[in-house]
Design a protein around this motif. Structure first.
Motif, short mmCIF file in Angstrom:
data_model
loop_
_atom_site.label_atom_id
_atom_site.label_comp_id
_atom_site.label_asym_id
_atom_site.label_seq_id
_atom_site.Cartn_x
_atom_site.Cartn_y
_atom_site.Cartn_z
N ASN A 142 -10.80 23.00 29.00
CA ASN A 142 -10.00 21.78 28.96
C ASN A 142 -10.52 20.81 27.90
O ASN A 142 -9.73 20.18 27.20
CB ASN A 142 -9.97 21.09 30.33
CG ASN A 142 -9.19 21.88 31.35
OD1 ASN A 142 -8.35 22.70 31.00
ND2 ASN A 142 -9.47 21.64 32.62
N LEU A 143 -11.82 20.68 27.79
CA LEU A 143 -12.42 19.81 26.79
C LEU A 143 -12.09 20.31 25.38
O LEU A 143 -11.74 19.52 24.50
CB LEU A 143 -13.94 19.74 26.98
CG LEU A 143 -14.72 18.85 26.03
CD1 LEU A 143 -14.28 17.40 26.17
CD2 LEU A 143 -16.21 18.98 26.29
N ARG A 144 -12.18 21.60 25.19
CA ARG A 144 -11.87 22.19 23.88
C ARG A 144 -10.40 21.97 23.53
O ARG A 144 -10.06 21.62 22.41
CB ARG A 144 -12.21 23.67 23.89
CG ARG A 144 -12.10 24.31 22.54
CD ARG A 144 -12.59 25.71 22.56
NE ARG A 144 -12.02 26.43 23.69
CZ ARG A 144 -12.16 27.72 23.91
NH1 ARG A 144 -12.87 28.44 23.08
NH2 ARG A 144 -11.62 28.30 24.95
N THR A 145 -9.50 22.15 24.50
CA THR A 145 -8.07 21.93 24.27
C THR A 145 -7.81 20.47 23.94
O THR A 145 -7.02 20.17 23.03
CB THR A 145 -7.26 22.36 25.51
OG1 THR A 145 -7.57 23.71 25.82
CG2 THR A 145 -5.77 22.20 25.29
N LYS A 146 -8.46 19.58 24.65
CA LYS A 146 -8.29 18.14 24.41
C LYS A 146 -8.73 17.78 23.00
O LYS A 146 -8.05 17.03 22.30
CB LYS A 146 -9.10 17.36 25.45
CG LYS A 146 -8.95 15.87 25.33
CD LYS A 146 -9.78 15.16 26.40
CE LYS A 146 -9.75 13.66 26.20
NZ LYS A 146 -10.60 12.98 27.18
N ARG A 147 -9.86 18.30 22.56
CA ARG A 147 -10.36 18.02 21.20
C ARG A 147 -9.42 18.58 20.14
O ARG A 147 -9.22 17.97 19.10
CB ARG A 147 -11.76 18.59 21.02
CG ARG A 147 -12.80 17.79 21.74
CD ARG A 147 -14.18 18.28 21.44
NE ARG A 147 -15.16 17.49 22.16
CZ ARG A 147 -16.40 17.82 22.30
NH1 ARG A 147 -16.87 18.94 21.78
NH2 ARG A 147 -17.23 17.04 22.97
N GLN A 148 -8.85 19.75 20.39
CA GLN A 148 -7.91 20.33 19.43
C GLN A 148 -6.66 19.47 19.31
O GLN A 148 -6.13 19.28 18.23
CB GLN A 148 -7.54 21.75 19.85
CG GLN A 148 -8.65 22.75 19.63
CD GLN A 148 -8.33 24.13 20.18
OE1 GLN A 148 -7.40 24.30 20.98
NE2 GLN A 148 -9.11 25.12 19.80
#
Length: 153
Positions: A142-148
């Motif tokens: 979720n953190l990675r998706t948010k940063r993307q």
């Protein structure tokens, strides 16, 4: 009693890991020593069958996770096999070096090999089936998706 409860997962894993190792050694012995299969092929067949057994007993009896749906089963099974493929490479290399290059007894080497690979497999299985780790993996995704998404804006 408290110590048994505290280390239940590891002790139950050792019991079923021992059974999976016995299965692995027996199949390897049958395939390599009795049916004259090549070392790596006999070892890989033994690995596959013992890991199929190991997946289900590890899931249900060691870490006591339920099969809520087939998607979750295949997801966990995929991670399980990926982690075990690394142990197969270690297993095959160890067996080839010890048996073919250093002509040691293949069953003694297979037993030693199963202890080394078994320890690696315990910790990789714990990571796959442990709910807390799965929760951390979901947070990371979720953190990675948010940063993307932030980078796209």
């Amino acid at each position: 009693m408290k110590m048994l409860k505290q280390h239940r997962e590891f002790l139950v894993y050792c019991l079923f890991g021992f059974l999976a190792s016995v299965l692995n050694i027996a199949i390897f012995n049958l395939a390599h020593n009795n049916l004259a299969m090549q070392l790596w092929l006999a070892n890989t067949i033994a690995w596959f069958i013992s890991n199929l057994f190991s997946f289900f007993v590890t899931k249900y009896y060691v870490f006591q996770t339920e099969m809520t749906d087939y998607k979750k089963l295949f997801h966990e099974g995929g991670y399980f096999l990926l982690s075990r493929i690394f142990s197969l490479v270690i297993d095959d290399l160890f067996m080839i070096v010890a048996v073919l290059i250093l002509p040691w007894n293949n069953l003694i080497i297979k037993a030693i090999d199963q202890i080394i690979v078994g320890l690696f497999n315990y910790y990789s299985s714990k990571w796959i089936f442990d709910y807390n780790n799965r929760h951390l993996m979901e947070r990371f995704k979720n953190l990675r998706t948010k940063r993307q998404k932030e980078r796209q804006v």
